[in-house]
Design a protein around this motif. Structure first.
Motif, PDB file in Angstrom:
ATOM      1  N   VAL A  12       4.535  -0.258   1.708  1.00  0.00           N
ATOM      2  CA  VAL A  12       3.644  -0.193   3.157  1.00  0.00           C
ATOM      3  C   VAL A  12       3.138  -1.587   3.430  1.00  0.00           C
ATOM      4  O   VAL A  12       3.045  -2.031   4.558  1.00  0.00           O
ATOM      5  CB  VAL A  12       2.645   0.806   2.929  1.00  0.00           C
ATOM      6  CG1 VAL A  12       1.819   0.828   3.970  1.00  0.00           C
ATOM      7  CG2 VAL A  12       3.202   2.256   2.447  1.00  0.00           C
ATOM      8  N   LYS A  50       3.296   7.658   1.412  1.00  0.00           N
ATOM      9  CA  LYS A  50       3.300   6.314   1.885  1.00  0.00           C
ATOM     10  C   LYS A  50       4.112   6.107   3.011  1.00  0.00           C
ATOM     11  O   LYS A  50       3.732   5.160   3.793  1.00  0.00           O
ATOM     12  CB  LYS A  50       3.356   5.505   0.536  1.00  0.00           C
ATOM     13  CG  LYS A  50       2.203   5.398  -0.316  1.00  0.00           C
ATOM     14  CD  LYS A  50       2.621   4.749  -1.688  1.00  0.00           C
ATOM     15  CE  LYS A  50       2.811   3.202  -1.274  1.00  0.00           C
ATOM     16  NZ  LYS A  50       3.291   2.419  -2.511  1.00  0.00           N
ATOM     17  N   SER A  51       5.249   6.473   3.241  1.00  0.00           N
ATOM     18  CA  SER A  51       5.986   6.360   4.225  1.00  0.00           C
ATOM     19  C   SER A  51       5.416   6.728   5.616  1.00  0.00           C
ATOM     20  O   SER A  51       5.682   6.133   6.398  1.00  0.00           O
ATOM     21  CB  SER A  51       7.462   7.311   4.231  1.00  0.00           C
ATOM     22  OG  SER A  51       8.217   6.701   3.022  1.00  0.00           O
ATOM     23  N   TYR A  60       2.178   6.201   6.198  1.00  0.00           N
ATOM     24  CA  TYR A  60       1.449   5.376   6.552  1.00  0.00           C
ATOM     25  C   TYR A  60       1.881   4.126   6.846  1.00  0.00           C
ATOM     26  O   TYR A  60       1.430   3.193   7.568  1.00  0.00           O
ATOM     27  CB  TYR A  60       0.557   4.885   5.173  1.00  0.00           C
ATOM     28  CG  TYR A  60      -0.062   6.156   4.646  1.00  0.00           C
ATOM     29  CD1 TYR A  60      -0.585   7.162   5.308  1.00  0.00           C
ATOM     30  CD2 TYR A  60      -0.207   6.134   3.199  1.00  0.00           C
ATOM     31  CE1 TYR A  60      -1.281   8.415   4.878  1.00  0.00           C
ATOM     32  CE2 TYR A  60      -1.023   7.333   2.493  1.00  0.00           C
ATOM     33  CZ  TYR A  60      -1.346   8.238   3.511  1.00  0.00           C
ATOM     34  OH  TYR A  60      -1.895   9.495   2.626  1.00  0.00           O
ATOM     35  N   ALA A  61       3.360   4.099   6.662  1.00  0.00           N
ATOM     36  CA  ALA A  61       4.068   3.145   7.189  1.00  0.00           C
ATOM     37  C   ALA A  61       4.416   3.050   8.637  1.00  0.00           C
ATOM     38  O   ALA A  61       4.994   1.957   9.405  1.00  0.00           O
ATOM     39  CB  ALA A  61       5.618   2.703   6.528  1.00  0.00           C
TER      40      ALA A  61
END
Ligand SMILES: [Zn+2]
Length: 342
Positions: free
Chosen positions: A224, A250-251, A253-254
């Motif tokens: 990220v 987390k993807s 959040y990217a």
């Protein structure tokens, strides 16, 4: 015939190479002599019992097959013995609400070659004639076997589901996987820019050669953070995700505002958390996808014939060494597709 099959769930050691019942074609089926069959992650789920084969055991894995037509059912027209072909791996009923809408991949009775029926870890495999596509002479059997699931899934995810376009940015998880290596190429083909992840430094050059602009070793660097730096804090327009768990979370959040995450699998875990605030406040889309259409597979064949897409083959094992091939994939040693050759 000879086949690599399993009678019990477990690891690679459960795979046997021995005589197996010959497939008998129904009136609308063909039997294909397998010339190459690609391994996929779903094979591992079928083997270890996380996704037990619906028709029970023993079972032959193998969703991606290229070969030649060996036998034709009585009702099959327009195909001849010896024809070079690939098999579209999805089976649909043709009559449910979703099939009628043209969305056959979400058919209520959807099934896969090598999952719901015996697959291509064998000398022969049976499939409906409607699932057969001619394989152009320009495409080797080995390359043909890497298209029907991995390349098609990546294509449908990026082009149809995410609507990826020129100038957009995309994060592709796991460049070393079959679907990851396909997704990088497809993203480049449509004019998008790619950041991707790898699990070891020896895969960095491999990912660059496929067209990734930025490659992150997720074991040593936070992806990220890498996306934020690469996009000047903006985030990417699209993420292709097939790992699950923390990688899925987390993807999300990217992504940039209005971004799309396409989930195409759950290789590590079927579960993933979501901080809903990101989803609603940034107007994100989280969409699922599986496989694609026969028409899309034909389009892919055209691009491969023209040299614009090239499936990445890591290595081929003889069918009798299926156990070693499966272990090789379980150990994540592959960069691209692993094949079995009868
Ligand atoms: Zn249906």
């Amino acid at each position: 015939m000879r086949a690599a099959f399993f009678k019990e769930h477990g690891g690679a050691e459960k795979i046997l190479y021995d005589d197996y019942r010959d497939p008998a074609p129904g009136p609308d089926d063909v039997v294909v002599r397998v010339r190459a069959c690609a391994l996929n992650h779903v094979d591992m789920l079928l083997l270890d019992g996380r996704f037990p084969p619906p028709e029970g055991l023993p079972h032959v894995n193998g969703c991606e097959v290229a070969g030649t037509i060996e036998t034709l059912g009585a009702g099959v027209k327009g195909l001849g013995r010896g024809r070079r072909v690939i098999i579209f791996p999805g089976f649909a009923c043709g009559g449910c609400e979703y099939c009628v809408r043209g969305e056959r991949t979400v058919c209520v009775k959807y099934g896969y070659l090598g999952a719901h029926k015996d697959g291509g870890y064998a000398e022969l495999v049976r499939a409906p004639a409607a699932n057969i596509l001619p394989l152009p002479e320009a495409i080797a059997f080995e390359a043909g076997a890497a298209l029907p699931l991995a390349m098609l899934t990546a294509w449908h995810a990026l082009v149809a589901r995410a609507g990826l376009g020129p100038g957009q940015t995309v994060l592709v998880q796991a460049a070393g996987s079959g679907v990851g290596s396909a997704a990088i190429q497809i993203a480049r083909l449509v004019g998008a820019r790619v950041i991707t992840t790898v699990g070891s430094d020896d895969k960095v050059e491999f990912a660059r050669a496929l067209g990734a602009e930025r490659v992150v070793n997720y074991r040593t660097q936070d992806f990220v953070d890498a996306v934020r730096t690469w996009t000047d804090k903006r985030g990417v327009d699209v993420v292709v995700e097939h790992i699950g768990g923390e990688t899925f979370e987390k993807s999300v959040y990217a992504l940039t505002r209005l971004g799309t995450l396409v989930t195409i699998g759950s290789h590590d875990t079927h579960w993933g958390r979501l901080d809903l605030r990101h989803v609603y406040s940034k107007n994100l889309r989280v969409v699922g996808t599986n496989l694609g259409s026969i028409l899309e597979l034909r389009t892919i064949l055209d691009y491969v014939t023209a040299g614009r897409l090239e499936p990445v083959i890591d290595r081929a094992f003889p069918l009798k060494d299926a156990r070693a091939a499966v272990q090789y994939v379980l150990d994540r040693k592959n960069k691209g597709k692993v094949l079995l050759i009868p």
